[in-house]
Structure formats: structure tokens, C-alpha cells
Design a protein around this motif. Structure first.
Motif, mmCIF file in Angstrom:
data_model
loop_
_atom_site.group_PDB
_atom_site.id
_atom_site.type_symbol
_atom_site.label_atom_id
_atom_site.label_comp_id
_atom_site.label_asym_id
_atom_site.label_seq_id
_atom_site.Cartn_x
_atom_site.Cartn_y
_atom_site.Cartn_z
ATOM 1 N N ALA A 64 43.592 2.296 66.563
ATOM 2 C CA ALA A 64 44.660 2.046 67.531
ATOM 3 C C ALA A 64 44.684 0.598 68.016
ATOM 4 N N SER A 65 43.529 -0.011 68.202
ATOM 5 C CA SER A 65 43.470 -1.373 68.746
ATOM 6 C C SER A 65 43.917 -2.434 67.743
ATOM 7 N N GLN A 66 44.070 -2.054 66.470
ATOM 8 C CA GLN A 66 44.488 -3.012 65.443
ATOM 9 C C GLN A 66 45.651 -2.455 64.624
ATOM 10 N N ARG A 67 46.569 -1.793 65.281
ATOM 11 C CA ARG A 67 47.662 -1.149 64.560
ATOM 12 C C ARG A 67 48.584 -2.158 63.868
ATOM 13 N N ILE A 68 49.031 -3.180 64.597
ATOM 14 C CA ILE A 68 50.004 -4.095 63.992
ATOM 15 C C ILE A 68 49.375 -4.879 62.844
ATOM 16 N N GLU A 69 48.104 -5.250 62.966
ATOM 17 C CA GLU A 69 47.415 -5.949 61.883
ATOM 18 C C GLU A 69 47.255 -5.045 60.668
ATOM 19 N N THR A 70 47.060 -3.752 60.910
ATOM 20 C CA THR A 70 46.872 -2.812 59.794
ATOM 21 C C THR A 70 48.204 -2.385 59.200
ATOM 22 N N HIS A 71 49.242 -2.343 60.009
ATOM 23 C CA HIS A 71 50.570 -1.994 59.492
ATOM 24 C C HIS A 71 51.039 -2.989 58.440
ATOM 25 N N ILE A 72 50.729 -4.264 58.655
ATOM 26 C CA ILE A 72 51.161 -5.277 57.688
ATOM 27 C C ILE A 72 50.438 -5.098 56.361
ATOM 28 N N LEU A 73 49.199 -4.568 56.413
ATOM 29 C CA LEU A 73 48.471 -4.235 55.181
ATOM 30 C C LEU A 73 48.997 -2.937 54.578
ATOM 31 N N LEU A 74 49.312 -1.971 55.405
ATOM 32 C CA LEU A 74 49.837 -0.697 54.917
ATOM 33 C C LEU A 74 51.131 -0.875 54.118
ATOM 34 N N ASP A 75 51.917 -1.888 54.475
ATOM 35 C CA ASP A 75 53.150 -2.153 53.722
ATOM 36 C C ASP A 75 52.853 -2.391 52.245
ATOM 37 N N GLU A 76 51.663 -2.915 51.944
ATOM 38 C CA GLU A 76 51.292 -3.209 50.556
ATOM 39 C C GLU A 76 50.902 -1.958 49.782
ATOM 40 N N PHE A 77 50.674 -0.860 50.475
ATOM 41 C CA PHE A 77 50.321 0.403 49.816
ATOM 42 C C PHE A 77 51.554 1.223 49.430
ATOM 43 N N LYS A 78 52.710 0.854 49.944
ATOM 44 C CA LYS A 78 53.915 1.630 49.659
ATOM 45 C C LYS A 78 54.232 1.592 48.158
ATOM 46 N N ASP A 79 54.387 2.779 47.564
ATOM 47 C CA ASP A 79 54.733 2.930 46.141
ATOM 48 C C ASP A 79 53.710 2.294 45.212
ATOM 49 N N ILE A 80 52.478 2.133 45.693
ATOM 50 C CA ILE A 80 51.460 1.449 44.894
ATOM 51 C C ILE A 80 51.080 2.246 43.647
ATOM 52 N N MET A 81 51.285 3.556 43.648
ATOM 53 C CA MET A 81 50.911 4.372 42.492
ATOM 54 C C MET A 81 51.973 4.368 41.398
#
Length: 395
Positions: A64-81
Motif C-alpha cells: 500500500a505504501s508504494q502503490r503508485i511506484e508499483t503501478h508504473i511497473l505493473l503497466d509493463e506486465f499487461k499482455d506480457i504473455m
């Protein structure tokens, strides 16, 4: 051929344990000694990766304390498969590469997405995450804050700049003044924007936790951003380790996004505002308009309704983009703001996303100015001539 063979030898042990959609773990990886902790870590990581396909806000395994920093990384996982080349939505599978204990209850996770075809392995991406143990569960974050923990910061108004060694203080102050002007126009209040200044895309990606991604092969520069609540995070990877290169055009877009998602506004009008208020590609609005007159508005037979449907790029080089319709919209924005203030421009911006035929656009234009689609072409020529006279008068 030698490179392909080496790659196969490296990844062959992983491929023996592949399971569709589930994280594959090499038997020689050193997981936490406590078996229950290891089980919880692997299960949480699988849950995190599965949730990565959903909207970022729905991922319950983000710290929770690093949501925005992790969201920007999560964008890179979209459709990665997915693989378009192999027409397979689950071609690339996740493989756990490494688990490193950082301190009590915290681990560095390294994983890759690999696909196989005809006995050849294909690497799509390699990521790093920080796993944080919380009670009987694990939550995950981007390593961005860890990777920049020794960086310096500079602040102007609600803008915070993170940099490794030095920063251009003059550019920071200039940025602050221009951002404040845009914020006043847009009525943006209490929005915090944090910038991380890096040299190039490779450095940017490594900071946020992407060691490699096939999609960015050969790409040198890019900027990434993420928004959450009253905060926006922008990673600069465009020769900006010292904030040497500022772009007022992009700044307009960034400040607008603090008020409303740019997907919701009309893009040609958004770009028109950026041209008018900030120029583009190092050119001022006046310089853009003069170039537009020389290259596009020099033909009285030009049909501006057609230009709106089939964009014309009049930039000097292919790497730049100056769109004729954006200049036309800038002339309308200028007139609307003069007559009705920025409230009228805001209404124009919010006429709806760009659509073929521009029905919403023409309806909003008629409501704001009385100009109909039938009278559009004549009205554009009138505004062009008016702008030319203003330019002559100012000179």
C-alpha cells in the motif's frame, strides 16, 4: 546459431517444469529456508502475477505504501504473455530466476517471461520485484524507491525532482513557473508530481524493475507516468539525468492529466492547446503558425474538413510531428478563450474523444461559436487571415 544454442542451454532446466499461467520454479533456486514462508511467498507471487492482468487498482498484492511506484511497473506486465508472432495469448510463461534475502521479511525477486517454439526459447521480459512479508502474507513493490534511496531531491511548489548527482536549478525554477501558470488556467489544486530524472530508457527501466523487455529493443528514449489520487509519478528517460531538457509542450499534457484523463478529452483540441500555450518541437506558436502558412495554408483550394479527417504533417523532418488540424484547432481555441475565457476552452476540450466524422466536435464548435460544419471551411480561412494580420501587427 551459437547464440541460440547458449540460450537454450541456459533456459533448458526451466522449460522442463513449465505450467501454463503458473510460476515455474527451478529446483535449484534457494527459496527461504522456512517451508511455510516459501509456500506463502510463491503463492502470493502467483496471485500478484495473475492480478497484474487486471486494472492496477484491483491488485490486492501491492504494498500500500508504494502503490503508485508499483503501478508504473505493473503497466509493463499487461499482455506480457501474449505473442502476436506465434498467435498465442499464453506463449510467454513466468519463470522464477532468483530469490535474494535483503533483510528480515524482505526479498528481491527476479523473474522472466519465456516462450518456447520448435525447441527454441524466446525471452520476452525480465523483471525485479521486492517482496515484503506482512503477518502470514507477502505484498510486492517496485524496487524504484530502493534503487533511488541515495538520490537527492529538489522541490518547486508541488513538484519534486529526484536525481542522482546534479540538477539544472534554473530549469527547475522555469518549470515551476510554467507549471503554476498551467495549473492556474486548469484550476489544478494540491496535486503532487514527482519526477525521476534518468539518462535514457534503459536506465529508467532498470530503476523501476524492468531488466529487459523485448518490446523496447533498440529504443533509446521514453518517458513513463502513473497517476493515483492527488499524485502523479513521471519517470524521465530522455537525456534528462540532470533535468537539462525541458519540454513545455509535454508539460501542458502532464498538467492537464492531473485534472482529467487525456483519454477523455478531444486529442486534437488538447494538442491545439499545447501548440498555442507551449509550442512544439522547440518551436514557438508563432513559428509553428508561420511554417503552417508556408506549407499548408498557401493553397486556397485546401479543404479544412478533409484535413481534419486525413491529418497532414508539415514538420521539416520525419522524426517531428506538426499536424495541420492541430494548428486550425489552436486558432479556434484562441478565439474561444478571447470571447469566453478558459471555461469555453474547457468545454471545447471536453466535447468527447476524437471520432471519425467529428460529429461531437462540430456540435461543440457550433454551440460555442455558432460555426456549423457547413461553414467550417470558410471560418478557418477567416481565422488564418486574422492571425496573419495579428502577426504583422506584432512585428
Amino acid at each position: 546459431m551459437k547464440l541460440k544454442l547458449i540460450t537454450l542451454l541456459i533456459f533448458a532446466p526451466f522449460l522442463l517444469f513449465a505450467q501454463t499461467g503458473e510460476l515455474t520454479i527451478h529446483p535449484h533456486i534457494r527459496l527461504p529456508q522456512d517451508s511455510l514462508t516459501s509456500q506463502q511467498l510463491v503463492q502470493a507471487l502467483n496471485d500478484f502475477l495473475a492480478a497484474a492482468a487486471k486494472p492496477n487498482e484491483e491488485n490486492q498484492w501491492v504494498l500500500a505504501s508504494q502503490r503508485i511506484e508499483t503501478h508504473i511497473l505493473l503497466d509493463e506486465f499487461k499482455d506480457i504473455m501474449k505473442s502476436k508472432a506465434f498467435a498465442d495469448d499464453q506463449f510467454y510463461q513466468p519463470y522464477l530466476n532468483n530469490v535474494i534475502a535483503l533483510k528480515k521479511g524482505q526479498f528481491l525477486i527476479q523473474l522472466s517471461y519465456i516462450g518456447t517454439k520448435d525447441n527454441e526459447s524466446h525471452l520476452r521480459a525480465s523483471f525485479e520485484l521486492i517482496a515484503h512479508q506482512s503477518d502470514d502474507a507477502f505484498l510486492f513493490s517496485s524496487p524504484l524507491l530502493r534503487n533511488t534511496r541515495d538520490w537527492k531531491t529538489a522541490k518547486v511548489n508541488n513538484n519534486i525532482f529526484h536525481y542522482a548527482k546534479t540538477i539544472n536549478e534554473e530549469n527547475v525554477q522555469t518549470f515551476g513557473r510554467l507549471a503554476a501558470a498551467f495549473d492556474e488556467k486548469l484550476k489544478v489544486d494540491n496535486k503532487i508530481t514527482e519526477f525521476y530524472c534518468t539518462e535514457n530508457l534503459t536506465a529508467l527501466l532498470q530503476l523501476m524493475g524492468v531488466n529487459y523487455r523485448l518490446d523496447y529493443n533498440g529504443v533509446r528514449q521514453a518517458n513513463f507516468s502513473s497517476s493515483l489520487g492527488d499524485k502523479k509519478l513521471i519517470l524521465l528517460g530522455n537525456d534528462n539525468a540532470t533535468f537539462q531538457n525541458t519540454d513545455a509542450h509535454d508539460l501542458w499534457h502532464d498538467r492537464l492529466s492531473l485534472k482529467i484523463s487525456r483519454r477523455k478529452v478531444n486529442k486534437p483540441i488538447d494538442e491545439a492547446c499545447a501548440y498555442l500555450y507551449a509550442g512544439s518541437w522547440g518551436l514557438s506558436w508563432e513559428e509553428i503558425f508561420n511554417q503552417f502558412c508556408d506549407k499548408v495554408a498557401n493553397n486556397k483550394k485546401t479543404d479544412w474538413t478533409q484535413i481534419k479527417e486525413e491529418p497532414v504533417n508539415f514538420a521539416e523532418t520525419r522524426t517531428e510531428h506538426l499536424i495541420a488540424d492541430y494548428v486550425v484547432n489552436a486558432l479556434f481555441v484562441q478565439q474561444i478563450e478571447k470571447d469566453q475565457g478558459f471555461a469555453g476552452v474547457w468545454e471545447f476540450l471536453n466535447c468527447g474523444p476524437f471520432e471519425k466524422g467529428n460529429a461531437n466536435y462540430y456540435a461543440a464548435l457550433e454551440q460555442l461559436t455558432g460555426i456549423t460544419q457547413k461553414g467550417y471551411n470558410k471560418a478557418v480561412w477567416k481565422l488564418i487571415e486574422k492571425q496573419k494580420k495579428m502577426a504583422l501587427a506584432n512585428n
